[in-house]
Design an enzyme around this catalytic site. Structure first.
Site, mmCIF file in Angstrom:
data_model
loop_
_atom_site.group_PDB
_atom_site.id
_atom_site.type_symbol
_atom_site.label_atom_id
_atom_site.label_comp_id
_atom_site.label_asym_id
_atom_site.label_seq_id
_atom_site.Cartn_x
_atom_site.Cartn_y
_atom_site.Cartn_z
ATOM 1 C CG ASN A 84 -1.888 -1.189 1.186
ATOM 2 O OD1 ASN A 84 -2.122 -1.781 0.125
ATOM 3 N ND2 ASN A 84 -2.390 -1.580 2.348
ATOM 4 C CG ASP A 94 -2.851 3.331 2.514
ATOM 5 O OD1 ASP A 94 -3.722 2.499 2.219
ATOM 6 O OD2 ASP A 94 -1.997 3.128 3.402
ATOM 7 C CG HIS A 112 4.006 -1.806 -4.730
ATOM 8 N ND1 HIS A 112 2.837 -2.532 -4.773
ATOM 9 C CD2 HIS A 112 4.984 -2.658 -5.137
ATOM 10 C CE1 HIS A 112 3.088 -3.760 -5.209
ATOM 11 N NE2 HIS A 112 4.392 -3.868 -5.427
ATOM 12 C CB CYS A 145 16.116 20.716 -13.474
ATOM 13 S SG CYS A 145 14.980 19.308 -13.438
ATOM 14 C CB THR A 147 -2.684 -8.689 -1.090
ATOM 15 O OG1 THR A 147 -2.154 -8.543 -2.414
ATOM 16 C CG2 THR A 147 -2.089 -9.931 -0.437
ATOM 17 C CB SER A 148 -5.958 -9.712 -5.543
ATOM 18 O OG SER A 148 -4.943 -8.884 -6.121
ATOM 19 C CG ASN A 201 -8.133 -11.523 0.494
ATOM 20 O OD1 ASN A 201 -7.517 -10.481 0.657
ATOM 21 N ND2 ASN A 201 -8.790 -11.799 -0.620
#
Ligand code: BV8
Ligand code: ZN
Length: 246
Positions: free
Chosen positions: A101, A103, A118, A149, A187-188, A212
């Site tokens: 996650n 978040d 991630h 820049c 989580t899938s 899950n």
């Protein structure tokens, strides 16, 4: 909730426990998941949004998707599942939390030992000089330009086709290999290499349980799947352990 005898036995004896979390853990906070009905990828496919080519093709479009998600995340709070995971740090001698996650909710719930595989939506950097952008206005609809820049500013998240942060991935694999118990929560298990972690743990001898709403692509490879809401299951588990852990 009745936990299986083998799960409880292994947990009570466990010293090294690793938990992998996905978007399902934040769902009860009101953060939409990715692949559930109504999830954020129902309208657009990941390829159209969470990758560098999409960003370069239409920076404002991708930037706005992240601004939209930042606005959602600004108003949400950690839920019982996040707080239960934060409590686990003091129940097990060596506890590590690995999250997909972005978040920030595990940190906000008080977890200290969190590895973000991630990235984190609250960090942004310049694609040219890689300098991090400080405070950003989350209502800004146009992609920001670097003050140093003039390069494009992007969220510090791992897009499809991009390498995960090497140190985070190596540490996560090491935790998975040294776990007495490994929990895969919300989580899938469709995104790699994160989805390999429960399998690495299982092969290394850990007791691997999945918590899950429903079974996933890897359920058949694990010791057990506990179908339920992560906030409820994790809270009940921590309450049980606080009264019964050796
Ligand atoms: C890489 C960040 C290589 C950005 C994300 C073919 C086969 C295998 C792999 C691949 C393949 N083709 C391509 C690949 C690799 C690809 C991949 O895995 N693709 C998949 C989709 C097939 N992986 C990559 O590209 C990775 N990089 O491989 O680099 C490389 C090598 C060398 C050199 C260069 C490159 C990068 C992957 C990271 C992508 N970034 N997000 C952003 O968020 O915008 S992925 C995205 O999916 C999120 O990070 C999310 O965390 C992750 C996983 O999703 P979940 O968290 O599991 O969420 P989901 O909605 O899927 O599931 C939620 C679950 O919760 C459901 O099961 C639901 O039932 C449950 N649930 C819901 N509510 C509750 C609940 N459970 C409990 N309680 C509830 N209340
Ligand atoms: Zn720059």
């Amino acid at each position: 909730m009745n936990f299986s005898e083998s799960f409880i036995r292994r947990l009570k004896a466990a010293e090294n426990v690793t938990v992998l979390t996905g978007a399902g853990v934040s769902a009860e906070s009101g953060v939409p998941t990715f692949r559930d009905p109504g999830g954020i990828w129902e309208k657009f496919k990941p390829e159209q949004l969470a990758n560098f080519e999409a960003f370069m093709r239409d920076p404002d479009f991708v930037w706005n998707w992240y601004q939209h998600r930042r606005e959602i995340m600004r108003d949400v709070k950690p839920n019982a599942g996040h707080f239960a995971l934060a409590e686990m740090e003091s129940i097990f001698r060596n506890f590590n939390l690995i999250t997909q996650n972005i978040d920030n909710l595990h940190f906000r719930a008080g977890s200290k030992k969190v590895t973000e595989l991630h990235g984190n939506i609250e960090r942004n950097f310049c694609i040219s000089c890689r300098k991090f952008a400080e405070e950003i206005d989350i209502t800004e609809k146009k992609v920001l330009k670097c003050e140093s820049c003039g390069g494009l500013i992007r969220p510090d998240v791992v897009w499809f086709g991009e390498m995960l942060p090497m140190q985070a991935l190596q540490f996560s694999e090491q935790c998975a290999s040294n776990s007495d118990v490994f929990l895969s929560v919300g989580t899938s298990a469709e995104v790699y290499p994160a989805a390999m972690l429960p399998i690495i743990a299982k092969k290394a001898g850990a007791y691997v349980a999945e918590i899950n709403l429903n079974p996933t692509a890897i359920s058949w490879e694990l010791n057990e799947t506990i179908c339920g809401k992560s906030g409820e299951v994790l809270s009940e588990l921590v309450n049980y352990l606080k009264e019964n852990k050796n």
